[in-house]
Write a protein that holds these residues in place. Structure first.
Motif, PDB file in Angstrom:
ATOM      1  N   GLY A   1      29.715  19.736  -0.267  1.00  0.00           N
ATOM      2  CA  GLY A   1      28.979  18.838   0.603  1.00  0.00           C
ATOM      3  C   GLY A   1      29.058  19.223   2.065  1.00  0.00           C
ATOM      4  O   GLY A   1      28.088  19.048   2.820  1.00  0.00           O
ATOM      5  N   GLU A   2      30.202  19.774   2.478  1.00  0.00           N
ATOM      6  CA  GLU A   2      30.344  20.165   3.878  1.00  0.00           C
ATOM      7  C   GLU A   2      29.378  21.293   4.227  1.00  0.00           C
ATOM      8  O   GLU A   2      28.802  21.334   5.323  1.00  0.00           O
ATOM      9  CB  GLU A   2      31.784  20.614   4.165  1.00  0.00           C
ATOM     10  N   ALA A   3      29.198  22.230   3.298  1.00  0.00           N
ATOM     11  CA  ALA A   3      28.269  23.339   3.536  1.00  0.00           C
ATOM     12  C   ALA A   3      26.838  22.829   3.609  1.00  0.00           C
ATOM     13  O   ALA A   3      26.035  23.302   4.432  1.00  0.00           O
ATOM     14  CB  ALA A   3      28.411  24.381   2.433  1.00  0.00           C
ATOM     15  N   LEU A   4      26.508  21.858   2.769  1.00  0.00           N
ATOM     16  CA  LEU A   4      25.172  21.269   2.793  1.00  0.00           C
ATOM     17  C   LEU A   4      24.889  20.631   4.149  1.00  0.00           C
ATOM     18  O   LEU A   4      23.830  20.853   4.752  1.00  0.00           O
ATOM     19  CB  LEU A   4      25.048  20.234   1.677  1.00  0.00           C
ATOM     20  N   ARG A   5      25.839  19.844   4.639  1.00  0.00           N
ATOM     21  CA  ARG A   5      25.631  19.164   5.917  1.00  0.00           C
ATOM     22  C   ARG A   5      25.539  20.163   7.073  1.00  0.00           C
ATOM     23  O   ARG A   5      24.709  20.019   7.967  1.00  0.00           O
ATOM     24  CB  ARG A   5      26.775  18.189   6.175  1.00  0.00           C
ATOM     25  N   THR A   6      26.388  21.188   7.044  1.00  0.00           N
ATOM     26  CA  THR A   6      26.356  22.196   8.099  1.00  0.00           C
ATOM     27  C   THR A   6      25.027  22.921   8.121  1.00  0.00           C
ATOM     28  O   THR A   6      24.434  23.149   9.187  1.00  0.00           O
ATOM     29  CB  THR A   6      27.502  23.209   7.897  1.00  0.00           C
ATOM     30  N   ALA A   7      24.534  23.282   6.937  1.00  0.00           N
ATOM     31  CA  ALA A   7      23.251  23.973   6.854  1.00  0.00           C
ATOM     32  C   ALA A   7      22.105  23.070   7.282  1.00  0.00           C
ATOM     33  O   ALA A   7      21.161  23.519   7.951  1.00  0.00           O
ATOM     34  CB  ALA A   7      23.023  24.476   5.432  1.00  0.00           C
ATOM     35  N   ALA A   8      22.170  21.787   6.922  1.00  0.00           N
ATOM     36  CA  ALA A   8      21.119  20.844   7.319  1.00  0.00           C
ATOM     37  C   ALA A   8      21.101  20.665   8.833  1.00  0.00           C
ATOM     38  O   ALA A   8      20.031  20.639   9.453  1.00  0.00           O
ATOM     39  CB  ALA A   8      21.328  19.503   6.624  1.00  0.00           C
ATOM     40  N   ASP A   9      22.278  20.560   9.437  1.00  0.00           N
ATOM     41  CA  ASP A   9      22.352  20.428  10.894  1.00  0.00           C
ATOM     42  C   ASP A   9      21.785  21.673  11.577  1.00  0.00           C
ATOM     43  O   ASP A   9      21.049  21.567  12.564  1.00  0.00           O
ATOM     44  CB  ASP A   9      23.799  20.211  11.333  1.00  0.00           C
ATOM     45  N   ALA A  10      22.132  22.846  11.026  1.00  0.00           N
ATOM     46  CA  ALA A  10      21.630  24.096  11.610  1.00  0.00           C
ATOM     47  C   ALA A  10      20.118  24.188  11.450  1.00  0.00           C
ATOM     48  O   ALA A  10      19.413  24.666  12.337  1.00  0.00           O
ATOM     49  CB  ALA A  10      22.305  25.294  10.949  1.00  0.00           C
ATOM     50  N   GLY A  11      19.610  23.712  10.302  1.00  0.00           N
ATOM     51  CA  GLY A  11      18.171  23.738  10.073  1.00  0.00           C
ATOM     52  C   GLY A  11      17.418  22.864  11.042  1.00  0.00           C
ATOM     53  O   GLY A  11      16.310  23.197  11.468  1.00  0.00           O
TER      54      GLY A  11
ATOM     55  N   ASP B   1      11.764  19.112   5.153  1.00  0.00           N
ATOM     56  CA  ASP B   1      13.108  19.411   4.657  1.00  0.00           C
ATOM     57  C   ASP B   1      13.750  20.474   5.544  1.00  0.00           C
ATOM     58  O   ASP B   1      13.239  21.598   5.616  1.00  0.00           O
ATOM     59  CB  ASP B   1      13.020  19.907   3.204  1.00  0.00           C
ATOM     60  N   PRO B   2      14.858  20.168   6.223  1.00  0.00           N
ATOM     61  CA  PRO B   2      15.481  21.157   7.101  1.00  0.00           C
ATOM     62  C   PRO B   2      16.037  22.363   6.367  1.00  0.00           C
ATOM     63  O   PRO B   2      16.387  23.355   6.995  1.00  0.00           O
ATOM     64  CB  PRO B   2      16.604  20.362   7.784  1.00  0.00           C
ATOM     65  N   LEU B   3      16.123  22.289   5.028  1.00  0.00           N
ATOM     66  CA  LEU B   3      16.651  23.401   4.245  1.00  0.00           C
ATOM     67  C   LEU B   3      15.576  24.113   3.434  1.00  0.00           C
ATOM     68  O   LEU B   3      15.897  24.890   2.532  1.00  0.00           O
ATOM     69  CB  LEU B   3      17.762  22.905   3.308  1.00  0.00           C
TER      70      LEU B   3
END
Length: 297
Positions: free
Chosen positions: A26-36, A145-147
């Motif tokens: 989940g942490e990787a998902l949130r980090t990637a979404a924030d970066a997106g 979708d940011p991802l």
């Protein structure tokens, strides 16, 4: 009709879930979404380490014969694997790369990323090593979708979608529908208003019950289509899975109330991915027309 997974199929599903929990928590998902969201003009970057891990685990080569270096399993197993990927919101052109395994060098092993022109849209075009279809003149779109970065190919024809691609997209949608039901029920049990859990209120109970019914109906349809491979069954499965994912994510958001609309909740990420998947070939009107043609025939 009853569908009971074999021991090997249950083990496969558990192994994929554990793999994704290690490489895409989940942490990787949130980090990637924030970066997106902060990428600006730049597309979000595809996690090549995750992609290679999927390749090493046989995710893309699942349906390739063992003689060709694949795992040698069937469509039913691929559906279970893609259901888990949808549940975890794994980013990237998973379906396109899976379908290219055996045809595009490096696709099966996860060393290459393959995108595809699908009804005039291309997911992850900038990250792709190979693009299947004519993507000339593609222009970037602002993706909800940011991802999932999107490009559109103006004037591109809408070819008949690959039935396997339609089914695997339905499996991803089923994974999302299953996943969003869990936080909805958990929140309904623990969030209190007027001295009792919000799940005690009839309106919230109905939302959760409807989510479960739609998900299990879609599950039966998707699993059946994986066995029969009949075009009408695949079309029905896609329609039911799209509805279960989109409406399920919206209902989950409603159960969470105002908190569900915030960036800190993951609910909106599932809803946005479900919206993007629903735009892929084989959904909506295309599946409705396929079912109508089958009924007329």
């Amino acid at each position: 009709m009853r569908f009971r997974l074999t021991r090997d199929q249950r083990a496969l599903r558990s192994a994929v879930r554990e793999l994704l929990a290690r490489h895409w928590p989940g942490e990787a998902l949130r980090t990637a979404a924030d970066a997106g969201m902060t990428a600006g003009a730049d597309s979000p970057r595809l996690d090549r380490v995750l992609w290679k891990a999927l390749g090493d685990a046989g995710f893309f080569a699942l349906r390739l014969p063992e003689a060709d270096g694949g795992v040698g399993l069937g469509t039913a197993e691929a559906v279970l694997v893609f259901e888990e990927a949808g549940r975890a919101l794994v980013p990237g052109p998973l379906v396109a790369t899976h379908l290219a395994a055996g045809a595009v060098p490096g696709a099966a092993s996860g060393e290459s990323v393959v995108a595809a022109v699908d009804g005039g849209l291309v997911e992850w075009l900038d990250a792709a090593d190979t693009v299947r279809g004519d993507a000339r003149g593609a222009v970037p779109l602002r993706s909800v979708d940011p991802l999932t970065p999107l490009h559109e190919v103006p004037g591109a024809p809408a070819p008949r979608p690959d039935p396997v691609a339609v089914l695997l997209t339905a499996a991803e949608q089923l994974g999302t529908a299953t996943r969003v039901g869990e936080p909805a029920v958990q929140h309904a049990r623990t969030r209190e208003q007027f001295g009792q859990p919000v799940g005690a209120f009839q309106a919230v109970k109905h939302l959760c019950a409807d989510m479960l019914v739609r998900t299990e109906t879609a599950r039966a349809a998707v699993y059946a289509a994986a066995v029969t491979a009949h075009p009408a069954d695949i079309a029905a499965a896609r329609l039911l899975a799209d509805e279960a994912a989109v409406r399920g994510a919206r209902d989950c958001l409603q159960v969470h109330g105002g908190m569900g609309f915030t960036w800190d909740a993951d609910v909106h990420l599932h809803l946005k991915r479900a919206w993007v998947r629903a735009r892929r070939g084989g959904g909506g009107t295309q599946s409705e027309e396929a079912l109508a043609a089958d009924l007329v025939a």
